[in-house]
Write a protein that holds these residues in place. Structure first.
Motif, PDB file in Angstrom:
ATOM      1  N   THR A 139       0.838  -1.205   0.000  1.00 21.51           N
ATOM      2  CA  THR A 139       0.000   0.000   0.000  1.00 21.51           C
ATOM      3  C   THR A 139       0.871   1.252   0.000  1.00 21.51           C
ATOM      4  O   THR A 139       0.642   2.197  -0.767  1.00 21.51           O
ATOM      5  CB  THR A 139      -0.933   0.005   1.220  1.00 21.51           C
ATOM      6  OG1 THR A 139      -1.773  -1.143   1.186  1.00 21.51           O
ATOM      7  CG2 THR A 139      -1.793   1.256   1.232  1.00 21.51           C
ATOM      8  N   MET A 140       1.883   1.267   0.852  1.00 21.52           N
ATOM      9  CA  MET A 140       2.804   2.401   0.903  1.00 21.52           C
ATOM     10  C   MET A 140       3.522   2.585  -0.427  1.00 21.52           C
ATOM     11  O   MET A 140       3.670   3.712  -0.922  1.00 21.52           O
ATOM     12  CB  MET A 140       3.830   2.208   2.012  1.00 21.52           C
ATOM     13  CG  MET A 140       3.281   2.363   3.411  1.00 21.52           C
ATOM     14  SD  MET A 140       4.589   2.194   4.637  1.00 21.52           S
ATOM     15  CE  MET A 140       5.603   3.619   4.268  1.00 21.52           C
ATOM     16  N   LEU A 141       3.961   1.490  -1.016  1.00 19.02           N
ATOM     17  CA  LEU A 141       4.706   1.567  -2.272  1.00 19.02           C
ATOM     18  C   LEU A 141       3.820   2.088  -3.406  1.00 19.02           C
ATOM     19  O   LEU A 141       4.273   2.874  -4.253  1.00 19.02           O
ATOM     20  CB  LEU A 141       5.270   0.191  -2.624  1.00 19.02           C
ATOM     21  CG  LEU A 141       6.370  -0.319  -1.683  1.00 19.02           C
ATOM     22  CD1 LEU A 141       6.662  -1.785  -1.953  1.00 19.02           C
ATOM     23  CD2 LEU A 141       7.631   0.520  -1.827  1.00 19.02           C
ATOM     24  N   CYS A 142       2.564   1.659  -3.408  1.00 21.93           N
ATOM     25  CA  CYS A 142       1.631   2.155  -4.428  1.00 21.93           C
ATOM     26  C   CYS A 142       1.456   3.659  -4.296  1.00 21.93           C
ATOM     27  O   CYS A 142       1.443   4.401  -5.292  1.00 21.93           O
ATOM     28  CB  CYS A 142       0.282   1.456  -4.295  1.00 21.93           C
ATOM     29  SG  CYS A 142       0.296  -0.296  -4.745  1.00 21.93           S
ATOM     30  N   ILE A 143       1.326   4.123  -3.060  1.00 23.67           N
ATOM     31  CA  ILE A 143       1.158   5.560  -2.840  1.00 23.67           C
ATOM     32  C   ILE A 143       2.404   6.319  -3.269  1.00 23.67           C
ATOM     33  O   ILE A 143       2.324   7.412  -3.852  1.00 23.67           O
ATOM     34  CB  ILE A 143       0.807   5.831  -1.365  1.00 23.67           C
ATOM     35  CG1 ILE A 143      -0.590   5.267  -1.054  1.00 23.67           C
ATOM     36  CG2 ILE A 143       0.867   7.315  -1.053  1.00 23.67           C
ATOM     37  CD1 ILE A 143      -0.973   5.342   0.398  1.00 23.67           C
ATOM     38  N   ASP A 144       3.584   5.724  -3.014  1.00 21.25           N
ATOM     39  CA  ASP A 144       4.820   6.389  -3.432  1.00 21.25           C
ATOM     40  C   ASP A 144       4.900   6.501  -4.954  1.00 21.25           C
ATOM     41  O   ASP A 144       5.337   7.528  -5.490  1.00 21.25           O
ATOM     42  CB  ASP A 144       6.032   5.614  -2.903  1.00 21.25           C
ATOM     43  CG  ASP A 144       7.348   6.262  -3.307  1.00 21.25           C
ATOM     44  OD1 ASP A 144       7.543   7.442  -2.955  1.00 21.25           O
ATOM     45  OD2 ASP A 144       8.150   5.596  -3.994  1.00 21.25           O
ATOM     46  N   VAL A 145       4.468   5.449  -5.648  1.00 25.40           N
ATOM     47  CA  VAL A 145       4.437   5.501  -7.118  1.00 25.40           C
ATOM     48  C   VAL A 145       3.517   6.630  -7.566  1.00 25.40           C
ATOM     49  O   VAL A 145       3.825   7.387  -8.501  1.00 25.40           O
ATOM     50  CB  VAL A 145       3.971   4.152  -7.696  1.00 25.40           C
ATOM     51  CG1 VAL A 145       3.681   4.285  -9.188  1.00 25.40           C
ATOM     52  CG2 VAL A 145       5.029   3.089  -7.460  1.00 25.40           C
ATOM     53  N   VAL A 146       2.393   6.749  -6.884  1.00 20.84           N
ATOM     54  CA  VAL A 146       1.436   7.803  -7.223  1.00 20.84           C
ATOM     55  C   VAL A 146       2.046   9.178  -6.968  1.00 20.84           C
ATOM     56  O   VAL A 146       1.898  10.109  -7.769  1.00 20.84           O
ATOM     57  CB  VAL A 146       0.139   7.621  -6.412  1.00 20.84           C
ATOM     58  CG1 VAL A 146      -0.799   8.801  -6.632  1.00 20.84           C
ATOM     59  CG2 VAL A 146      -0.539   6.320  -6.788  1.00 20.84           C
ATOM     60  N   MET A 147       2.765   9.311  -5.848  1.00 17.95           N
ATOM     61  CA  MET A 147       3.396  10.593  -5.543  1.00 17.95           C
ATOM     62  C   MET A 147       4.420  10.967  -6.603  1.00 17.95           C
ATOM     63  O   MET A 147       4.536  12.134  -6.986  1.00 17.95           O
ATOM     64  CB  MET A 147       4.065  10.521  -4.169  1.00 17.95           C
ATOM     65  CG  MET A 147       3.103  10.464  -3.014  1.00 17.95           C
ATOM     66  SD  MET A 147       2.094  11.946  -2.967  1.00 17.95           S
ATOM     67  CE  MET A 147       0.580  11.282  -2.316  1.00 17.95           C
ATOM     68  N   SER A 148       5.157   9.995  -7.075  1.00 14.52           N
ATOM     69  CA  SER A 148       6.128  10.259  -8.144  1.00 14.52           C
ATOM     70  C   SER A 148       5.414  10.745  -9.394  1.00 14.52           C
ATOM     71  O   SER A 148       5.907  11.609 -10.123  1.00 14.52           O
ATOM     72  CB  SER A 148       6.917   8.984  -8.451  1.00 14.52           C
ATOM     73  OG  SER A 148       7.663   8.562  -7.327  1.00 14.52           O
ATOM     74  N   LYS A 149       4.225  10.197  -9.633  1.00 18.66           N
ATOM     75  CA  LYS A 149       3.443  10.594 -10.802  1.00 18.66           C
ATOM     76  C   LYS A 149       2.932  12.029 -10.669  1.00 18.66           C
ATOM     77  O   LYS A 149       3.085  12.833 -11.599  1.00 18.66           O
ATOM     78  CB  LYS A 149       2.249   9.638 -10.956  1.00 18.66           C
ATOM     79  CG  LYS A 149       1.169  10.099 -11.934  1.00 18.66           C
ATOM     80  CD  LYS A 149      -0.045   9.191 -11.821  1.00 18.66           C
ATOM     81  CE  LYS A 149      -1.224   9.739 -12.588  1.00 18.66           C
ATOM     82  NZ  LYS A 149      -1.036   9.747 -14.026  1.00 18.66           N
ATOM     83  N   ILE A 150       2.354  12.351  -9.511  1.00 20.67           N
ATOM     84  CA  ILE A 150       1.706  13.646  -9.414  1.00 20.67           C
ATOM     85  C   ILE A 150       2.705  14.796  -9.443  1.00 20.67           C
ATOM     86  O   ILE A 150       2.364  15.905  -9.842  1.00 20.67           O
ATOM     87  CB  ILE A 150       0.812  13.742  -8.158  1.00 20.67           C
ATOM     88  CG1 ILE A 150       1.654  13.749  -6.882  1.00 20.67           C
ATOM     89  CG2 ILE A 150      -0.220  12.639  -8.128  1.00 20.67           C
ATOM     90  CD1 ILE A 150       0.834  14.067  -5.648  1.00 20.67           C
ATOM     91  N   ARG A 151       3.956  14.523  -9.022  1.00 19.19           N
ATOM     92  CA  ARG A 151       4.961  15.583  -9.090  1.00 19.19           C
ATOM     93  C   ARG A 151       5.280  15.949 -10.533  1.00 19.19           C
ATOM     94  O   ARG A 151       5.725  17.061 -10.820  1.00 19.19           O
ATOM     95  CB  ARG A 151       6.236  15.146  -8.377  1.00 19.19           C
ATOM     96  CG  ARG A 151       6.099  15.000  -6.868  1.00 19.19           C
ATOM     97  CD  ARG A 151       7.446  14.746  -6.214  1.00 19.19           C
ATOM     98  NE  ARG A 151       7.296  14.353  -4.817  1.00 19.19           N
ATOM     99  CZ  ARG A 151       7.275  13.110  -4.390  1.00 19.19           C
ATOM    100  NH1 ARG A 151       7.420  12.113  -5.261  1.00 19.19           N
ATOM    101  NH2 ARG A 151       7.123  12.834  -3.115  1.00 19.19           N
ATOM    102  N   GLN A 152       5.033  15.020 -11.442  1.00 10.66           N
ATOM    103  CA  GLN A 152       5.369  15.261 -12.845  1.00 10.66           C
ATOM    104  C   GLN A 152       4.219  15.893 -13.633  1.00 10.66           C
ATOM    105  O   GLN A 152       4.411  16.291 -14.777  1.00 10.66           O
ATOM    106  CB  GLN A 152       5.773  13.935 -13.504  1.00 10.66           C
ATOM    107  CG  GLN A 152       7.012  13.315 -12.872  1.00 10.66           C
ATOM    108  CD  GLN A 152       7.393  11.991 -13.522  1.00 10.66           C
ATOM    109  OE1 GLN A 152       7.699  11.934 -14.717  1.00 10.66           O
ATOM    110  NE2 GLN A 152       7.364  10.921 -12.734  1.00 10.66           N
ATOM    111  N   VAL A 153       3.042  15.973 -13.020  1.00  7.89           N
ATOM    112  CA  VAL A 153       1.905  16.643 -13.673  1.00  7.89           C
ATOM    113  C   VAL A 153       1.275  17.607 -12.667  1.00  7.89           C
ATOM    114  O   VAL A 153       0.127  17.453 -12.264  1.00  7.89           O
ATOM    115  CB  VAL A 153       0.875  15.617 -14.194  1.00  7.89           C
ATOM    116  CG1 VAL A 153       1.343  14.964 -15.464  1.00  7.89           C
ATOM    117  CG2 VAL A 153       0.563  14.557 -13.126  1.00  7.89           C
ATOM    118  N   PRO A 154       2.026  18.624 -12.252  1.00  6.33           N
ATOM    119  CA  PRO A 154       1.581  19.488 -11.145  1.00  6.33           C
ATOM    120  C   PRO A 154       0.319  20.289 -11.427  1.00  6.33           C
ATOM    121  O   PRO A 154      -0.389  20.663 -10.501  1.00  6.33           O
ATOM    122  CB  PRO A 154       2.789  20.406 -10.918  1.00  6.33           C
ATOM    123  CG  PRO A 154       3.513  20.412 -12.227  1.00  6.33           C
ATOM    124  CD  PRO A 154       3.328  19.039 -12.805  1.00  6.33           C
TER     125      PRO A 154
END
Length: 782
Positions: free
Chosen positions: A611-626
């Motif tokens: 669950t934590m890792l999935c959220i981290d992947v999502v965080m990496s994504k959202i930083r790239q489409v601010p």
């Protein structure tokens, strides 16, 4: 009966300079009012509005008439609800097309009595005085309207000439859109306008009112044994009446001494007749009580008139409406008078700007303080131009509720995060599907972390990415990978939280251990910059820690053996594949993503870790489409990541998503689930929007909602009135209840019914076309 020409009977002489001018020379300024939503006000708000309007009445001099008209029209939905071409949006337009509903418009007419009939041609000096007084009156109106609208209950827009013409058209045609060619009007013992059969009911005496009138009454349908749902006193004959009608409210401001003298004379008359009958004694007592109340409280006498016009295109329909309105009056303890023999006077002179012509028998004396209690200050639900499609609770009319931009612009919220509470069986996943699907249609990037395959159909319909964790073929991540970029503070916080979880689990840790771990991470990334052949991952970090030290005598504070034994499984043991991927998941271009955790929901390590890792992947994504709107829905999966160091991770998640134009929506069954975790206070403090499904079976949580979520008594009344397929939404300090009514296609997409899903997937597995599968299911069930 001899017919009359319209110009002979119409009491309005002209419309000029944005004024209504009567045939006697009275001038009227007209405003269109926007009122609070029905069911949105508590008792304090109701009393506050009544007090404000009492002061508004008092601000005008003698010779002023305040006429308030509320128009209620049976209407139909005709326009498209959205322009998108998805199957679900098309189904909305089809499902709601021509749905019967009610619309409401409110107008405030402020009239200056000209005292004497004005001759515009033969008395120039009188006309000059009239013009001067008209200007002064308009200045007074502007000042008084400013006072009325400053409290945020009302907004007002002054009507100009064209809008005034349309308003008169609405009244004399009994039509929402008006009628350029006014219909024949029949007014002999009954009222008929064109093909519309109508009746007028009047409140013209204190004797028609109940002995005691409170500003609010209990609504039995929405109340519970532990909560009283309060509505304004007059609601049953205004916004609560489900038929075409106009509610007319008129206040005449006259000399208080004159009205007092008239009332005293009337009281003495009934006093002398009291020995004849108990009714006369009762009338005497009522008048005496009224006079004493006015004298003690220094109130202001006013004359007033209230009437309701109902109409229907068929006599049978009107008979039904008559029963409805009589029942509504009976509910309030009021006995209206049905006007028949003076119907021409009542109808013509209740038109906007003509109230001065109304005969005295339709008026009665009251006090300005009580008058607002008999006036309507509610309207039907007002939707936004964009947002989530719900339906209003009163009429089932579709409306859009903006939970994203509009609350921020209005200053209601400072973050877009939300908590969603839905006890088992209330439709929590159904609601989340509904919100997520529409956000996707409106351009959001959607990420859902779930247990139970609740969002699989929607994901397939949106051509999204659906990740199911399989222990035999686990998802592979690499939280250490930065693509050669310098590690950010947010990334470092996440890695520290992750490692402490893998090392300590639910056990406590020392602050020194966390600090030394942070030093190892800094040293590791410096090492990577100098040794570019080394690949960043859990294994190389583990090896780096084993082979190095970052502090003299660090073993006093940092148990490296404990670290090695706890982490080794993720280096070269049974979980080695999970944190060492050389092909990190790239989700930047994906707009709809679901991580399904059902296969590992009971695993004490993998479930919170993945669950934590999935959220981290999502965080990496959202930083790239601010600049893109992003919504992250975590349905039940948040529980394993809310313990110990994970509470810090929750704070990190909220903080990060807010900075990048996103929201976190965390869903659970009970408020206790939030309160019983270390992360609970952080989640509540960083959430300005609360969404709750029916809690009628959870009355025991009432005090907890009040204490921990700062719900007022009014909030609790609304929440516990919520029934199945209804949702309570609180945005900042504003709350209301909405219906979740959806098209058959949306129902098929959201449903968690096993038999229904089996039927849908039989078609989908053959065609790999979810749109076709949903349509076939709907057609087969019609």
């Amino acid at each position: 009966m001899k017919s009359k020409k319209l110009e002979e009977v119409l009491p309005i002489y002209a419309i000029e300079n944005n004024l209504l001018i009567s045939k006697k020379g009275d001038i009227s300024v007209v405003y269109k009012l926007e009122l609070p939503q029905i069911y949105s006000m508590d008792v304090d708000s109701i009393n506050d509005i009544n007090a404000i309007f009492d002061k508004f009445i008092r601000s005008f001099p003698e010779g002023t008439i305040i006429q308030k008209q509320d128009y209620f029209f049976i209407d139909k939905v005709t326009g498209a609800l959205a322009d998108a071409e998805s199957i679900l949006t098309r189904s909305d337009n089809q499902f709601f097309f021509e749905k019967p509903t009610l619309s409401h418009e409110c107008y405030l007419v402020l009239t200056k009595d000209s005292k004497n009939t004005i001759s515009f041609t033969s008395k120039p000096q009188l006309y000059k005085t009239f013009i001067q007084e008209t200007g002064e009156f308009q200045k007074l109106v502007v000042a008084s309207m400013s006072f009325l609208t400053k409290e945020n209950y009302f907004s007002a827009e002054r009507l100009k000439d064209d809008a005034l013409v349309l308003l008169l058209d609405k009244y004399f045609s009994l039509s929402k859109d008006g009628d350029t060619f006014l219909k024949d009007v029949f007014m002999d013992k009954k009222l008929q306008v064109g093909n519309k059969h109508a009746e007028i009911y009047s409140i013209s005496s204190n004797l028609q009112l109940p002995i005691k009138i409170d500003s609010s009454i209990r609504n039995g349908d929405f109340s519970t044994p532990k909560t009283d749902f309060q509505i304004p006193f007059i609601q049953p004959i205004s916004v609560g009446l489900d038929c075409n009608h106009i509610y007319n409210q008129v206040i005449y401001i006259e000399k208080s001494e004159k009205l007092y003298s008239h009332l005293t004379s009337k009281m003495n008359k009934f006093k002398s007749l009291a020995v004849i009958s108990k009714e006369n004694k009762l009338i005497y007592d009522q008048i005496n009580d009224l006079i004493q109340t006015v004298l003690e409280k220094e109130l202001k006498f006013v004359k007033q008139h209230y009437s309701v016009i109902i109409w229907n295109e068929s006599q049978e329909g009107l008979d039904k409406n008559r029963t409805e309105i009589k029942n509504s009056f009976r509910e309030l303890g009021m006995t209206p008078y049905q006007i028949k023999y003076a119907i021409e006077n009542a109808y013509l002179n209740n038109c906007p700007g003509a109230a001065l012509f109304l005969q005295d028998s339709f008026k009665f004396i009251g006090v300005s303080e009580q008058a607002p209690v008999l006036m309507n200050f509610e309207s039907y639900y007002e939707g936004n131009k964009s947002g989530i499609l719900f339906c209003d609770r009163k009429n089932g009319a579709p409306l859009r509720l903006d939970l994203w931009d509009e609350p921020v612009k209005r200053g209601l919220i400072v973050n877009r995060n939300r908590l969603i509470f839905g006890p088992s069986g209330t439709g929590k996943s159904f609601l989340i599907n509904h919100i997520a699907s529409q956000y996707f249609e409106q351009g959001h990037h959607i990420v859902m972390i779930d247990i139970g395959n609740s969002y699989k159909k929607l994901c397939q319909l949106c051509n999204g990415q659906y990740f199911t964790y399989d222990v035999g073929e686990p998802l592979q991540f690499n939280p250490f990978y930065t693509g050669g970029e310098e590690i950010t503070v947010d990334k470092k916080v996440f890695i520290i939280s992750l490692i402490i979880f893998l090392w300590k689990g639910d056990d406590s840790y020392r602050r020194e251990e966390k600090q030394i771990l942070a030093m190892y991470i800094d040293a590791y990334y410096e090492f990577l910059q100098k040794n570019t052949a080394v690949f960043a991952c859990m294994s190389t970090f583990y090896e780096f820690v084993c082979a190095n030290t970052v502090l003299e005598k660090e073993d006093v504070y940092f148990d490296k053996m404990s670290f090695q034994l706890s982490i080794r499984d993720f280096h070269d043991g049974k979980y080695a594949e999970i944190l060492n991927s050389r092909n990190p998941i790239d989700l930047v271009a994906e707009r709809f993503i679901v991580f399904e955790m059902d296969n590992i929901k009971d695993h004490p390590v993998l479930f919170p870790l993945v669950t934590m890792l999935c959220i981290d992947v999502v965080m990496s994504k959202i930083r790239q489409v601010p600049s893109v709107k992003k919504s992250i829905f975590i349905d039940e999966c948040w529980k394993p990541i809310s313990k110990g160091e994970m509470a810090e991770f929750i704070k990190y998640l909220y903080k990060t998503v807010r900075k990048f134009y996103g929201e976190v929506a965390i869903a659970t069954q009970d408020v206790e689930d939030i309160l019983d975790t270390a992360a609970g206070p952080a989640m509540i403090n960083n959430t300005d929007t609360m969404i709750l499904l029916s809690h009628k079976k959870k009355m025991a949580s009432k005090d907890k909602f009040a204490k921990y979520l700062s719900f007022s008594e009014s909030d609790l009344e609304k929440l516990f009135s919520t029934d199945k397929r209804e949702v309570y939404i609180k945005v900042g300090s504003i709350s209301n209840v909405y219906k979740v009514t959806v098209s058959p296609q949306r129902y098929a997409c959201y449903s968690s019914n096993a038999d229904e899903n089996k039927t849908i997937y039989e078609v989908y597995n053959e065609t790999e076309n979810m749109e076709l599968a949903l349509n076939q299911f709907v057609e087969s069930n019609n």
